[in-house]
Design an enzyme around this catalytic site. Sequence first.
Site, short mmCIF file in Angstrom:
data_model
loop_
_atom_site.label_atom_id
_atom_site.label_comp_id
_atom_site.label_asym_id
_atom_site.label_seq_id
_atom_site.Cartn_x
_atom_site.Cartn_y
_atom_site.Cartn_z
N GLU A 172 10.85 3.78 2.95
CA GLU A 172 12.09 3.63 2.33
C GLU A 172 12.98 3.50 3.49
O GLU A 172 13.92 3.05 2.87
CB GLU A 172 12.52 4.78 1.23
N ASP A 202 22.53 -12.34 5.16
CA ASP A 202 22.84 -13.35 3.60
C ASP A 202 24.41 -13.70 4.03
O ASP A 202 24.72 -15.21 3.92
CB ASP A 202 22.41 -13.15 2.83
N MET A 251 0.99 -1.27 -0.27
CA MET A 251 0.14 -0.41 0.26
C MET A 251 0.87 1.29 -0.14
O MET A 251 0.70 2.41 0.36
CB MET A 251 -1.06 0.50 0.81
N CYS A 252 2.16 1.15 -0.27
CA CYS A 252 3.34 2.09 -0.07
C CYS A 252 2.89 2.93 -1.41
O CYS A 252 3.24 2.61 -2.98
CB CYS A 252 4.65 1.74 -0.11
N HIS A 253 2.62 4.11 -1.43
CA HIS A 253 2.89 5.21 -2.53
C HIS A 253 4.42 5.33 -3.63
O HIS A 253 5.34 5.48 -2.51
CB HIS A 253 3.08 6.39 -2.49
#
Lengths: 161, 161, 161, 161, 161, 161
Positions: free
Chosen positions: F114, F128, F75-77
């Site tokens: 972000e 990782d 739902m992030c613009h």
Amino acid sequence: MNRLTHINDQGRAKMVDVSDKESTVRTAQASTSVEVNEEIYKAIVNQTVKKGDVLSVAQVAGIMAAKNTSQIIPMCHPLALSGVDITFRWETSPYRLHITAFVKTKGPTGVEMEALTAASAAALTVYDMCKALDKGMVIGPTYLNKKTGGKSGDYLREEQE
Amino acid sequence: MNRLTHINDQGRAKMVDVSDKESTVRTAQASTSVEVNEEIYKAIVNQTVKKGDVLSVAQVAGIMAAKNTSQIIPMCHPLALSGVDITFRWETSPYRLHITAFVKTKGPTGVEMEALTAASAAALTVYDMCKALDKGMVIGPTYLNKKTGGKSGDYLREEQE
Amino acid sequence: MNRLTHINDQGRAKMVDVSDKESTVRTAQASTSVEVNEEIYKAIVNQTVKKGDVLSVAQVAGIMAAKNTSQIIPMCHPLALSGVDITFRWETSPYRLHITAFVKTKGPTGVEMEALTAASAAALTVYDMCKALDKGMVIGPTYLNKKTGGKSGDYLREEQE
Amino acid sequence: MNRLTHINDQGRAKMVDVSDKESTVRTAQASTSVEVNEEIYKAIVNQTVKKGDVLSVAQVAGIMAAKNTSQIIPMCHPLALSGVDITFRWETSPYRLHITAFVKTKGPTGVEMEALTAASAAALTVYDMCKALDKGMVIGPTYLNKKTGGKSGDYLREEQE
Amino acid sequence: MNRLTHINDQGRAKMVDVSDKESTVRTAQASTSVEVNEEIYKAIVNQTVKKGDVLSVAQVAGIMAAKNTSQIIPMCHPLALSGVDITFRWETSPYRLHITAFVKTKGPTGVEMEALTAASAAALTVYDMCKALDKGMVIGPTYLNKKTGGKSGDYLREEQE
Amino acid sequence: MNRLTHINDQGRAKMVDVSDKESTVRTAQASTSVEVNEEIYKAIVNQTVKKGDVLSVAQVAGIMAAKNTSQIIPMCHPLALSGVDITFRWETSPYRLHITAFVKTKGPTGVEMEALTAASAAALTVYDMCKALDKGMVIGPTYLNKKTGGKSGDYLREEQE
């Protein structure tokens, strides 16, 4: 002490486990169509659409969408496709572009979604490239024609008309 | 000396220049549908589909596809969308799930493709999550209902039926 | 009655079927280079480029591009790579950064495109990070050095110069 | 004559070769959590968050991120996942949403990163959907619970309290 | 007490801040080429390549890569492109396909990388579609021809022969 | 006649409309950490990790994830970021790598997601690259330190210790 409340997972989404499924050759073929007006039909056939050769671009769009299906459809398993082919034919009364996508793989799940997504992306690309001429184009119906391979067996859509 | 042959670019694809277009508020609404059998209708409504709550997942798929449209449709301009809303309603005779996608942006190009792509991805997701029950589902017709904003003016599809 | 016109598919694109190809170990090595001026050479070697350590970032860019090749090259088959290695060496008269990409997989198709794409993405990243100093850098020539595995046999580029 | 300087590759990144590893069934389970205030807890449980049903969207986000892991984590090998499952439970004193991601594949490398990335993306989605209420939410700790399969053997995190 | 050691960020990568840069119209044009043998030249021109019409697909690949540049080049700023155009011309002695990519935007940063990436992706696509005929094709040199717009002013590459 | 049943959209997801929000300069800073054992600390600091220089790769991963946030968080613009900076510092008792992500944009929505996503991707990349040494690493807590810009005003996390 902490109180813990387990959430009932009824209805929640998951990508179901397919690790027991055998890796076999599977194919699927899906169809859609785009209903256009005469002006668009002529512009596509005569390659005079300002954005370029519509069918060439739609074909590439369909193939790339097939490869990208598991990123577009959330619960769809990723698969390394072994072949994709998109074909077109025109119906001219009314003007309707028929799009067929054929997808093949050797893997644990079927490729119905890849074929349906490829056909849809090709049709959407036709709409995009021609929408400056008319926004009334209609896409679909879109459906699976047939599939082969896999435990659930082959599927062949009954002809309707 | 080299002989140079210019390729005639007729029919070749390009992403047409929109740098002269004004950045204004634009909206688009597109619709599609998925025709299902009674078993699938009940499984969706009662949230008993094995892969999860179909409409929740389809909604997320549609919103993410709207944001991803310029990666799916080759000649489509990238746009920073300001809002996306996907809604559903059932028709029960026959069983048909109607999907409507509404997209809004403030930018130089319209969002018709984003609305059409969102609706299509939502419909494909419904197919994916229910295809274990029946592969005969039919998606579409898919079309633009209306758009507002931009130099070409507003568009409203004439009601048909 | 409908008139149907089959479109001649001559020249149309498809992702060719590789489902009959055997899954074997395959490798490919590709090379490119970036010709830079002395200022850029020193800035890279002394790690004084404002955007960061150029070779570290170029290496990551190359590896990620290798994994993303089938999304960049439309008719390229998706493959699960098993290893990617990017190496650099400097030639200093003129100043030229040589980039070599080595890719390995166990799969039905070769990895030439993955190696070429990795080398290209690494070179483009070098250009991007240094272009504030000079826009006259030249990338390439870019070519395949060798490949092993697959039915078409091994390939070794003849040394030139 | 050219002077060539080989760059010492110490410390440089590569995607290490796994072509010798056997393709076996592998699973991994990772956990994270989001600490929220009472207002957010109630809004999630009562589904009154303006952006939608938080847990449904977080679940889809987690599954899609699992499939996209090798594009997010640069040196991570691409893998065709066979199953992903994200589950939630609430702790209410303090209010903390526990997120567990379970991933399964049949392949040459483990799926620890896929499980950790899925859990992280789900948690970030919870933050995004609730941040209008409070920006003080805390994500994590995030860790691997257990893994099975592969030459390095099984792993089970010691319980800590 | 904790001992904290700040890592010297010399040489570390960042995406530099461009929020002070003005949003203006910017263009860039980049070129590359693919050296092929006569067989490939004829196959492309006569559209007899098995994978399809090479130039059509290369053009789509270039345009999509332009839009995807900030995902391929790590420190490159994302930009909403307003136009992309890829053109080809043949040189026949030796056989060399020249590829030019022109990109336009209205934004805070230049589009040099988008033009270079588009040209590179188009060339790689040509290689991919023809590599069954000959793996000895050579891509490049690849370079920026010119740019306009932005504070650093216009750039025009000096002709070299 | 068709019976139509409107689905109650309570709880359903949407990407909320931000077209009324002003485009202003916005910044956000987020932090996370990775707790490691002494062996991993030494391997990172001495750059002896087999997969490469851990912090260089983590930094690139964080920057690319920042640019990719709206594809990871449903739902992030989408936003065109103007700058991203990832910094590291070590705490050595216990061994803990602190990661801070700073993001800046000029746009209609904030960049909290972000920054949080960049920090998370950097941390996951550390995990990782070091997991062959020890799988017991713990990521987080992950949180927002501060934000500036936008109608909701600035936010500064209260120091906790």
